[in-house]
Motif scaffolding. Structure first.
Motif, PDB file in Angstrom:
ATOM      1  N   GLN A 152       0.832  -1.210   0.000  1.00 38.19           N
ATOM      2  CA  GLN A 152       0.000   0.000   0.000  1.00 38.19           C
ATOM      3  C   GLN A 152       0.865   1.258   0.000  1.00 38.19           C
ATOM      4  O   GLN A 152       0.515   2.266  -0.625  1.00 38.19           O
ATOM      5  CB  GLN A 152      -0.994  -0.003   1.163  1.00 38.19           C
ATOM      6  N   LEU A 153       2.018   1.198   0.676  1.00 36.04           N
ATOM      7  CA  LEU A 153       2.943   2.333   0.678  1.00 36.04           C
ATOM      8  C   LEU A 153       3.519   2.559  -0.722  1.00 36.04           C
ATOM      9  O   LEU A 153       3.484   3.681  -1.251  1.00 36.04           O
ATOM     10  CB  LEU A 153       4.076   2.073   1.667  1.00 36.04           C
ATOM     11  N   ILE A 154       4.041   1.502  -1.335  1.00 39.10           N
ATOM     12  CA  ILE A 154       4.674   1.628  -2.654  1.00 39.10           C
ATOM     13  C   ILE A 154       3.672   2.122  -3.688  1.00 39.10           C
ATOM     14  O   ILE A 154       3.954   3.057  -4.456  1.00 39.10           O
ATOM     15  CB  ILE A 154       5.280   0.277  -3.089  1.00 39.10           C
ATOM     16  N   ILE A 155       2.481   1.523  -3.712  1.00 41.96           N
ATOM     17  CA  ILE A 155       1.496   1.890  -4.724  1.00 41.96           C
ATOM     18  C   ILE A 155       1.049   3.336  -4.559  1.00 41.96           C
ATOM     19  O   ILE A 155       0.913   4.076  -5.538  1.00 41.96           O
ATOM     20  CB  ILE A 155       0.292   0.918  -4.668  1.00 41.96           C
ATOM     21  N   THR A 156       0.828   3.758  -3.323  1.00 44.45           N
ATOM     22  CA  THR A 156       0.417   5.146  -3.099  1.00 44.45           C
ATOM     23  C   THR A 156       1.478   6.116  -3.597  1.00 44.45           C
ATOM     24  O   THR A 156       1.166   7.116  -4.255  1.00 44.45           O
ATOM     25  CB  THR A 156       0.146   5.395  -1.604  1.00 44.45           C
ATOM     26  N   LEU A 157       2.743   5.835  -3.320  1.00 42.50           N
ATOM     27  CA  LEU A 157       3.823   6.710  -3.781  1.00 42.50           C
ATOM     28  C   LEU A 157       3.938   6.686  -5.307  1.00 42.50           C
ATOM     29  O   LEU A 157       4.159   7.724  -5.942  1.00 42.50           O
ATOM     30  CB  LEU A 157       5.145   6.287  -3.144  1.00 42.50           C
ATOM     31  N   LEU A 158       3.780   5.512  -5.913  1.00 42.84           N
ATOM     32  CA  LEU A 158       3.848   5.403  -7.369  1.00 42.84           C
ATOM     33  C   LEU A 158       2.745   6.199  -8.060  1.00 42.84           C
ATOM     34  O   LEU A 158       2.965   6.815  -9.105  1.00 42.84           O
ATOM     35  CB  LEU A 158       3.750   3.930  -7.796  1.00 42.84           C
TER      36      LEU A 158
END
Length: 453
Positions: A152-158
């Protein structure tokens, strides 16, 4: 229902002789999140919170009302308590409901690297910024929801930063979790070899040093200030995700030294580490590294010692797994803030997750995705620079350098203020204290001080 449980709770207090008259208690509210229910109760002066929060009393109450994992804590008002307990049927929390949302869009305007931590005990989203969190340590055992939280962290930043604004490097020694992101243009490499991982960390240190030289030449201190000053030659933020740090540390003795350098020095350069582990022992996360990782995400761990190692103490409640976690971030009011992490697809199906992530990567590569990153922060000066300039003006006008007095004047977090005082010492404004009982000494020339009055 919440009212029925509240009634049983009051009856239990009477039965164990902690409450004389059940009519003296009033149920003010019943609030529900995805995982927990919170009952807000007003209690009479005769009931002492310290008495009803003892471990044996909690166990007695749990036994009488037939519920495990009950938690009692001080409420926000006088003579008010919160009784928190898990829901029988936990609700799924989907990431898209909280990042495709006006509240998140508003938060993103004032933060370069915004992300969702999760939703709190009563269902409100908790947003944070990686630029302000500096680096994050994530720990949790199998089934805790650690991998889902990293996703969820990676996708939100992407989804909130273009490839020109954000670069990812990923270290995945176990070759399990991160290969799914290889198609994203933001992701420059996914490394599965320990020696290559070391080379990457060395290269990040080199890049950090290069950036600080650029800052020095531009007379700025942070990446945001540099980018505001160099609109045509902006530097991207860099996020390095290390999954299963214990495995990397096991294969290389020198990894701790490189990570220590980065977590101590890289933050202002726009380089951030996200370190995840299932096994947060002292040998895996040495104290010197942990002390420079002030932002921690704790999911359910396998034993009490794990919590004590990376959080310093065990939370006063039991985490339930599947995304039930705590955040311990620098500057937060409570020691631990409990949250429920999110899923990126409805039923936590790995194949559907993979398909969704691949589809997002394809849309970005085909220019079918629009980033909502315009008008982020002030065009001339970011908030951090505004804070430190205000501190300089206060010191120039008052000659005050004591931490407690400056904190009263500025009304900001103690850790943040201490960090700024260290920056002023590096700039030649202040002399560092030689002993704990001493304060900073103002050493800037009168001519320079006049410029800040």
């Amino acid at each position: 229902s919440g009212n029925e449980i509240a009634k049983k709770f009051v009856e239990a207090l009477v039965a164990i002789k902690k409450l004389g008259n059940k009519n003296a208690v009033k149920v003010k509210d019943v609030q529900s999140g995805s995982t927990l229910m919170r009952i807000v109760i007003s209690i009479p002066n005769s009931v002492r919170l310290s008495e009803i929060t003892k471990k044996n009393i909690i166990e007695d109450i749990q036994g009488r009302i037939g519920i495990r994992h009950l938690r009692i804590q001080q409420g926000d008002s006088e003579n008010e308590i919160y009784v928190t307990l898990p829901l029988k049927n936990r609700q799924k929390v989907l990431l898209r409901n909280y990042i495709d949302d006006d509240r998140f869009r508003e938060f993103s305007k004032n933060n370069y690297l915004p992300f969702l931590v999760g939703i709190d005990e009563v269902g409100n989203p908790i947003y944070q910024c990686l630029n302000k969190a500096r680096h994050i340590l994530v720990a949790g055992t199998t089934g805790s929801g650690k991998s889902a939280w990293i996703n969820q962290l990676i996708i939100t930043l992407l989804l909130n930063n273009s490839p020109k604004e954000l670069m990812f490097y990923m270290i995945d020694i176990k070759r399990v979790e991160l290969s799914v992101y290889k198609k994203f243009p933001h992701v420059h490499s996914i490394i599965t070899d320990a020696n290559e991982s070391l080379r990457l960390l060395v290269n990040l240190i080199t890049e950090m040093d290069r950036r600080y030289k650029l800052f020095e030449d531009s007379n700025v201190k942070t990446i945001s200030s540099y980018n505001n000053k160099n609109q045509k030659d902006k530097l991207p933020y860099i996020v390095c995700v290390i999954d299963e740090y214990a495995e990397l540390a096991l294969r290389s003795d020198s990894v701790h030294d490189h990570v220590q350098t980065l977590v101590q020095l890289s933050r202002a350069s726009g380089i951030h580490l996200v370190i995840a582990t299932q096994d947060p022992r002292k040998e895996v996360i040495p104290p010197i590294i942990k002390s420079n990782l002030p932002s921690k995400i704790g999911l359910r761990c396998s034993n009490v010692h794990s919590y004590q190692t990376f959080l310093n103490s065990r939370p006063s409640f039991n985490l339930l797994g599947n995304g039930d976690g705590v955040m311990a971030f620098e500057g937060q009011m409570d020691e631990y803030v409990r949250f429920q992490g999110c899923l990126i697809v409805d039923d936590h199906d790995e194949n559907k997750e993979f398909e969704l992530i691949e589809d997002l990567a394809d849309k970005i590569n085909n220019n079918e995705f629009i980033y909502e990153t315009t008008n982020r922060m002030d065009e001339n000066e970011d908030r951090e620079d505004t804070e430190i300039n205000r501190l300089k003006s206060i010191i120039a006008m008052t000659r005050e350098t004591r931490l407690s007095n400056l904190r009263d004047i500025m009304k900001i977090n103690k850790n943040r203020l201490n960090e700024m005082l260290k920056e002023l010492a590096d700039e030649g404004w202040l002399e560092r204290p030689h002993a704990k009982q001493e304060g900073y000494k103002l050493i800037l020339s009168e001519d320079e001080l006049q410029k800040w009055k």
